[in-house]
Design an enzyme around this catalytic site. Sequence first.
Site, short mmCIF file in Angstrom:
data_model
loop_
_atom_site.label_atom_id
_atom_site.label_comp_id
_atom_site.label_asym_id
_atom_site.label_seq_id
_atom_site.Cartn_x
_atom_site.Cartn_y
_atom_site.Cartn_z
N GLU A 101 0.91 -1.14 -0.05
CA GLU A 101 0.02 0.04 0.08
C GLU A 101 0.72 1.31 -0.09
OE1 GLU A 101 -3.22 0.52 2.46
OE2 GLU A 101 -4.09 -1.23 2.20
N CYS A 340 -3.44 6.46 9.46
CA CYS A 340 -2.46 5.88 10.10
C CYS A 340 -2.94 4.55 11.04
CB CYS A 340 -1.88 6.77 11.07
SG CYS A 340 -0.46 6.10 12.21
#
Length: 348
Positions: A101, A340
């Site tokens: 990713e 995050c």
Amino acid sequence: MTPQIVKQSIKNSEVLLGKSLAELTAWVQEQDQPAYRGKQLYQWLYQKGVRSLSDISVFPKKWRHEMAGYPLGRSTIHYRSVAPDATRKYLLRLADGLIIEAVGIPTAKRLTVCVSSQVGCPMDCDFCATGKGGFTRNLKAHEIIDQVLTVQEDFEQRVSNVVFMGMGEPMANIDHVIAAVKSLNQDVGIGARSLTVSTVGIPGKIHQLAQHKLQIVLAVSLHASNQALREQLIPSAKKYPLNNLLDECRDYVEVTGRRVTFEYVLLSRVNDLPENARELSQCLKGFQTHVNLIPYNPISEVDYQRPQKNRIREFTNILEAANITVSVRYSRGLEADAACGQLRASKV
């Protein structure tokens, strides 16, 4: 170069992305091309983001045809999603078929890319989605650089900042991470102080990084105010006591002259209590540092909760009262699972 040699180069994973101008110049000369083609290749590779040698129009047509299959080191976009805040999450397919990713985070003035340094992560932090999927392998330098070029191409906008906060523990892949950092700075042209390398802490690795005296930002993922709590949240902390980690960070400041940023994910009623804030302020007393408080971003595997705003405000006030520079960072891309702690190599 014959097709057989091209195939052998692919098999040996010799790629051009990540090579310096001098290395690319030497490479083109090995292919019986004039030295000036090295600069042309360098510009097309790093400034234009070319994906195939056959697309470099300034090269002779015959040579382009011969070299069409030579690997540059670029990935392909397997999946792409866009959050309401315009953050874009990418699943990138590598040459060996593995998926990583990367995240593109735009603001009015800049474009930040959050890059992965490993396929998966071996650290297994309890609140992080990446570690739940296990660890496969380290990324090579060109696979890190490619993430930046891919996002830059998709946004049609120059990347201004790069943060090594995607999948993986950068310090567990320090050689390739340092090589990527140097190339992003020198070849892609991103300022060293606009590059942030994050780590949860591996004994000796921060000291190793310090020896390079890079002008980058070092971000240490602390997430706890004492050793017992840190071991609960970060299993690897059992092998690296908090005091030892902080000592290594102090040495880093002394060697590099650069302050350390500490990342602290706030988990409701776990590490966000006033006593945690006071403990943290004692840990960082007299430290040249900055603290980023990150309200927790939920994942499906665990039931941690994000603190209420008044709890976040109280935690912040305690640190500021202790003269610690602090900011609260609400992660972008939450709705696309691109924030995050939410990154994983799947669409779900």
